[in-house]
Design a protein around this motif. Structure first.
Motif, PDB file in Angstrom:
ATOM      1  N   ALA A 207       0.845  -1.204   0.000  1.00  0.00           N
ATOM      2  CA  ALA A 207       0.000   0.000   0.000  1.00  0.00           C
ATOM      3  C   ALA A 207       0.878   1.250   0.000  1.00  0.00           C
ATOM      4  CB  ALA A 207      -0.920  -0.009   1.217  1.00  0.00           C
ATOM      5  N   SER A 208       1.991   1.200   0.722  1.00  0.00           N
ATOM      6  CA  SER A 208       2.890   2.358   0.776  1.00  0.00           C
ATOM      7  C   SER A 208       3.553   2.608  -0.573  1.00  0.00           C
ATOM      8  CB  SER A 208       3.975   2.133   1.831  1.00  0.00           C
ATOM      9  OG  SER A 208       3.405   2.091   3.110  1.00  0.00           O
ATOM     10  N   ILE A 209       3.942   1.541  -1.251  1.00  0.00           N
ATOM     11  CA  ILE A 209       4.542   1.705  -2.580  1.00  0.00           C
ATOM     12  C   ILE A 209       3.502   2.294  -3.536  1.00  0.00           C
ATOM     13  CG2 ILE A 209       5.521   0.484  -4.589  1.00  0.00           C
ATOM     14  CD1 ILE A 209       6.838  -1.454  -2.588  1.00  0.00           C
ATOM     15  N   THR A 210       2.273   1.793  -3.441  1.00  0.00           N
ATOM     16  CA  THR A 210       1.197   2.326  -4.279  1.00  0.00           C
ATOM     17  C   THR A 210       1.013   3.820  -4.029  1.00  0.00           C
ATOM     18  OG1 THR A 210       0.110   0.176  -4.273  1.00  0.00           O
ATOM     19  CG2 THR A 210      -1.257   2.070  -4.873  1.00  0.00           C
ATOM     20  N   GLU A 211       1.068   4.236  -2.756  1.00  0.00           N
ATOM     21  CA  GLU A 211       0.944   5.662  -2.445  1.00  0.00           C
ATOM     22  C   GLU A 211       2.091   6.458  -3.090  1.00  0.00           C
ATOM     23  OE1 GLU A 211       1.665   6.969   1.615  1.00  0.00           O
ATOM     24  OE2 GLU A 211       0.282   8.664   1.360  1.00  0.00           O
ATOM     25  N   THR A 212       3.302   5.929  -2.977  1.00  0.00           N
ATOM     26  CA  THR A 212       4.467   6.614  -3.550  1.00  0.00           C
ATOM     27  C   THR A 212       4.315   6.764  -5.064  1.00  0.00           C
ATOM     28  OG1 THR A 212       5.805   5.584  -1.820  1.00  0.00           O
ATOM     29  CG2 THR A 212       6.995   6.595  -3.652  1.00  0.00           C
ATOM     30  N   LEU A 213       3.855   5.694  -5.711  1.00  0.00           N
ATOM     31  CA  LEU A 213       3.674   5.734  -7.167  1.00  0.00           C
ATOM     32  C   LEU A 213       2.589   6.747  -7.548  1.00  0.00           C
ATOM     33  CD1 LEU A 213       3.841   1.884  -7.930  1.00  0.00           C
ATOM     34  CD2 LEU A 213       5.655   3.585  -8.274  1.00  0.00           C
ATOM     35  N   THR A 214       1.521   6.806  -6.743  1.00  0.00           N
ATOM     36  CA  THR A 214       0.443   7.771  -6.990  1.00  0.00           C
ATOM     37  C   THR A 214       0.985   9.199  -6.914  1.00  0.00           C
ATOM     38  OG1 THR A 214      -1.135   6.237  -6.033  1.00  0.00           O
ATOM     39  CG2 THR A 214      -1.843   8.531  -6.219  1.00  0.00           C
ATOM     40  N   ILE A 215       1.786   9.456  -5.875  1.00  0.00           N
ATOM     41  CA  ILE A 215       2.373  10.795  -5.714  1.00  0.00           C
ATOM     42  C   ILE A 215       3.199  11.147  -6.957  1.00  0.00           C
ATOM     43  CG2 ILE A 215       4.063  12.141  -4.385  1.00  0.00           C
ATOM     44  CD1 ILE A 215       3.035  10.421  -1.898  1.00  0.00           C
ATOM     45  N   GLY A 216       3.968  10.196  -7.443  1.00  0.00           N
ATOM     46  CA  GLY A 216       4.791  10.426  -8.629  1.00  0.00           C
ATOM     47  C   GLY A 216       3.963  10.755  -9.857  1.00  0.00           C
ATOM     48  N   ARG A 217       2.885  10.004 -10.049  1.00  0.00           N
ATOM     49  CA  ARG A 217       2.037  10.222 -11.235  1.00  0.00           C
ATOM     50  C   ARG A 217       1.287  11.550 -11.141  1.00  0.00           C
ATOM     51  NH1 ARG A 217       0.706   4.813 -10.641  1.00  0.00           N
ATOM     52  NH2 ARG A 217      -1.225   5.456  -9.621  1.00  0.00           N
ATOM     53  N   GLU A 218       0.699  11.793  -9.962  1.00  0.00           N
ATOM     54  CA  GLU A 218      -0.136  12.997  -9.796  1.00  0.00           C
ATOM     55  C   GLU A 218       0.696  14.279  -9.855  1.00  0.00           C
ATOM     56  OE1 GLU A 218      -3.628  13.194  -9.216  1.00  0.00           O
ATOM     57  OE2 GLU A 218      -3.576  11.106  -9.899  1.00  0.00           O
ATOM     58  N   ALA A 219       1.909  14.217  -9.307  1.00  0.00           N
ATOM     59  CA  ALA A 219       2.745  15.425  -9.281  1.00  0.00           C
ATOM     60  C   ALA A 219       3.689  15.477 -10.480  1.00  0.00           C
ATOM     61  CB  ALA A 219       3.537  15.487  -7.983  1.00  0.00           C
ATOM     62  N   ALA A 220       3.649  14.441 -11.325  1.00  0.00           N
ATOM     63  CA  ALA A 220       4.546  14.344 -12.485  1.00  0.00           C
ATOM     64  C   ALA A 220       6.008  14.548 -12.058  1.00  0.00           C
ATOM     65  CB  ALA A 220       4.146  15.345 -13.564  1.00  0.00           C
ATOM     66  N   ILE A 221       6.445  13.685 -11.117  1.00  0.00           N
ATOM     67  CA  ILE A 221       7.791  13.816 -10.552  1.00  0.00           C
ATOM     68  C   ILE A 221       8.415  12.413 -10.439  1.00  0.00           C
ATOM     69  CG2 ILE A 221       7.038  13.607  -8.110  1.00  0.00           C
ATOM     70  CD1 ILE A 221       9.003  15.924  -7.477  1.00  0.00           C
ATOM     71  N   PRO A 222       9.727  12.287 -10.711  1.00  0.00           N
ATOM     72  CA  PRO A 222      10.372  10.993 -10.497  1.00  0.00           C
ATOM     73  C   PRO A 222      10.307  10.625  -9.011  1.00  0.00           C
ATOM     74  CG  PRO A 222      11.821  12.496 -11.707  1.00  0.00           C
ATOM     75  CD  PRO A 222      10.666  13.303 -11.208  1.00  0.00           C
ATOM     76  N   VAL A 223      10.022   9.352  -8.697  1.00  0.00           N
ATOM     77  CA  VAL A 223       9.947   8.954  -7.284  1.00  0.00           C
ATOM     78  C   VAL A 223      11.054   7.977  -6.927  1.00  0.00           C
ATOM     79  CG1 VAL A 223       7.490   9.408  -6.977  1.00  0.00           C
ATOM     80  CG2 VAL A 223       8.226   7.135  -7.741  1.00  0.00           C
ATOM     81  N   HIS A 224      11.492   8.088  -5.678  1.00  0.00           N
ATOM     82  CA  HIS A 224      12.587   7.269  -5.179  1.00  0.00           C
ATOM     83  C   HIS A 224      12.205   6.706  -3.801  1.00  0.00           C
ATOM     84  CE1 HIS A 224      16.731   5.939  -4.740  1.00  0.00           C
ATOM     85  NE2 HIS A 224      16.653   6.364  -3.491  1.00  0.00           N
ATOM     86  N   ILE A 225      12.257   5.386  -3.682  1.00  0.00           N
ATOM     87  CA  ILE A 225      11.908   4.737  -2.414  1.00  0.00           C
ATOM     88  C   ILE A 225      13.186   4.546  -1.590  1.00  0.00           C
ATOM     89  CG2 ILE A 225      10.974   2.638  -1.355  1.00  0.00           C
ATOM     90  CD1 ILE A 225       9.295   2.339  -4.001  1.00  0.00           C
ATOM     91  N   SER A 226      13.208   5.176  -0.420  1.00  0.00           N
ATOM     92  CA  SER A 226      14.401   5.097   0.425  1.00  0.00           C
ATOM     93  C   SER A 226      14.454   3.736   1.136  1.00  0.00           C
ATOM     94  CB  SER A 226      14.362   6.205   1.479  1.00  0.00           C
ATOM     95  OG  SER A 226      14.313   7.473   0.840  1.00  0.00           O
TER      96      SER A 226
END
Ligand SMILES: [Zn+2]
Length: 517
Positions: free
Chosen positions: A223-242
């Motif tokens: 669920a957390s990864i899904t949230e991170t991916l959503t943030i990336g798509r919605e904000a049009a920003i590359p995402v990085h999981i620490s």
């Protein structure tokens, strides 16, 4: 005899055959350029702060020559995830020696949503004091939210949201590289996905990226990864999981599902990356490990009041007990630093409870009453760690900080992360290839940051270069005795200056603040 590789090199390197005039040449080493290709034998030349020759070239003048036979030359390592924000501004730790000794030339701060809020001020401080390695900073969401709203469990008002956005905007203008969150910690955990998307959009306007210590790395990992991916798509920003992991014995084996979810997004074209430290133990505060964020609003005093409250107290205790049980905290959680009782440092929570003739819950509550502790938690499975390490989108990063020896017993990653992954996982145990291990510490993190002219061995690039002996490049820091430098780095160049010469630190502070433009 000419091999195909040699011809290829000659074609690459000497488009014109003009001899170069370097200050220094490393001769006959194995060259790994950071892109993930197999190594080849060649030379490397440095003039001033730049690399001026890689592979085969002719040399004019009388440069210093270093015999590279038996040694590996590669780009200086880039650590995407450190908590050295404060240590790099303190005289005892600003040289970042425990990282230089691992071959690290650039570190990123502002991670897990924590770090200096006034970026311009922080950079000024670093430059005034001098630093051993280059520093890159991120906008830390938790500390921004704390500054604007305090440690409160609610959404920002419209006015507060505007202030948060303005602060992110200013920090990005001052040279931060992206937005970092720690949604596992307070007050980040009180933020909705929508709040993060709005702030990530500001970072995206400045072509930054989004890095996250996600809400839940255990039962809620997917669920957390899904949230991170959503943030990336919605904000049009590359995402990085620490520090990607599957946390807690009950969640072991979930790494494969996490990787599948990330790969699905990558296949669809989303820019997603991650980092990892090569250990089966994690480390953070005891409070963050066992006390749910909803009980940690406000101050430590507020927490004690909640415990003493006849209605809330039993609920809080039961919640902590459940987390202690799910982590099997007795043997798995070790005290790393505890100012109130340093003799407990290095001991398991179970041993401390036995010594105090009490149970685990009361040991935790006693530690929290006396200022809290940092802990090391054996929370991961070796299979998950190896599987994550093999992924091409996973960079090496320590999650540690610049340290000098003391009576604390911290996680050994601050001293050993890079030497461990390359020396043990690649060279010794062959779980990954040497070229993969080097790329994940150099070219890959440079690509993730979109860091110009670093992370690869290329003519014209900044001379951040490490030369190590594959026979001796190993981590020496253990969980029992963590304050031990890695061995095997023979030469280290930071911006062309020799920080380590023939294995010895040269007392130079050659690092620079790298501002995002
Ligand atoms: Zn973190």
């Amino acid at each position: 005899m000419w091999t195909a590789t040699a011809f290829l090199l000659l074609a690459q390197v000497s488009a014109n055959d003009q001899p170069i005039q370097p200050d220094l040449v490393i001769r006959g080493a194995m060259i790994y350029d950071g892109a993930g290709q197999a190594g080849y034998k060649g030379d490397l030349a440095i003039r001033g702060d730049r690399i001026v020759g890689v592979g085969a070239f002719s040399v004019a003048g009388k440069p210093r020559e270093i015999d590279g036979s038996g040694l590996i030359v590669c780009p200086g390592f880039i650590d995407l995830h450190t908590h050295s924000d404060v240590p790099l501004t303190v005289p005892a730790t600003k040289a970042n020696l425990c990282y230089l000794m691992q071959g690290v030339t650039t570190v990123v701060t502002g991670n897990c949503g924590a770090g200096p809020v006034n970026v311009a001020d922080y950079f000024k401080k670093l430059e005034a004091g001098g630093i051993g390695s280059n520093v890159i900073h991120q906008v830390p969401h938790n500390d921004f939210r704390k500054t604007v709203m305090g440690n409160v469990n609610r959404a920002p008002t419209a006015e507060e949201m505007k202030r948060l956005e303005d602060l992110v905007d200013q920090a990005m203008k001052d040279g931060a590289w992206g937005l970092s969150t720690g949604l596992y910690y307070t007050p980040g955990s009180y933020a909705t996905t929508a709040e993060i998307i709005a702030l990530a959009k500001v970072a995206a306007r400045h072509h930054g990226f989004y890095a996250s210590h996600m809400r839940d790395e255990g039962a809620g990992l997917l669920a957390s990864i899904t949230e991170t991916l959503t943030i990336g798509r919605e904000a049009a920003i590359p995402v990085h999981i620490s520090h990607l992991k599957s946390f807690g014995p009950r969640n072991w084996g979930k790494a494969a599902d996490a990787i599948a979810l990330i790969n699905q997004a990558r296949t669809k074209g989303q820019v997603v990356s991650a980092d990892q430290y090569p250990y089966v133990a994690s480390s953070t505060s005891l409070a963050a490990e066992v006390i749910a964020p909803k009980f940690r609003e406000g101050s430590a005093k507020d927490f004690q009041a909640r415990l003493d409250d006849p209605d809330q107290g039993p609920v809080v205790r039961q919640s902590i007990q459940e987390r202690i049980t799910s982590l099997d905290a007795g043997p798995n959680v070790h005290i790393a630093t505890y100012k109130s009782h340093p003799a407990w440092q290095g001991k398991t929570l179970g041993a401390v409870a036995a010594e105090s003739k009490t149970d685990l819950l009361n040991t935790v509550l006693d530690i929290e009453r006396h200022g809290g502790a940092q802990v090391v938690n054996f929370s991961m499975s070796p299979e998950d760690v190896s599987l994550i390490m093999k992924q091409p989108f996973v960079a090496t990063a320590s999650d540690g900080s610049s340290q000098v020896p003391s009576d604390t017993v911290p996680h050994p990653r601050s001293y050993g992360c890079f030497a461990r992954k390359i020396g043990r996982y690649a060279i010794e145990d062959k779980i990954i290839t040497l070229e993969h291990s080097i790329r994940s510490a150099s070219g890959l993190p440079a690509d993730i940051l979109k860091l110009p002219e670093r992370g690869y061995l290329k003519s014209g690039y900044h001379a951040d270069v490490v030369v190590f002996d594959p026979k001796t490049f190993r981590d020496r820091a253990t969980f029992e005795k963590p304050h031990q430098h890695a061995t095997g780095v023979r030469y280290l160049f930071v911006n062309g200056k020799l920080a380590i010469d023939d294995g010895k630190y040269q007392n130079v502070l050659a690092g620079k603040v790298l501002r995002h433009e």
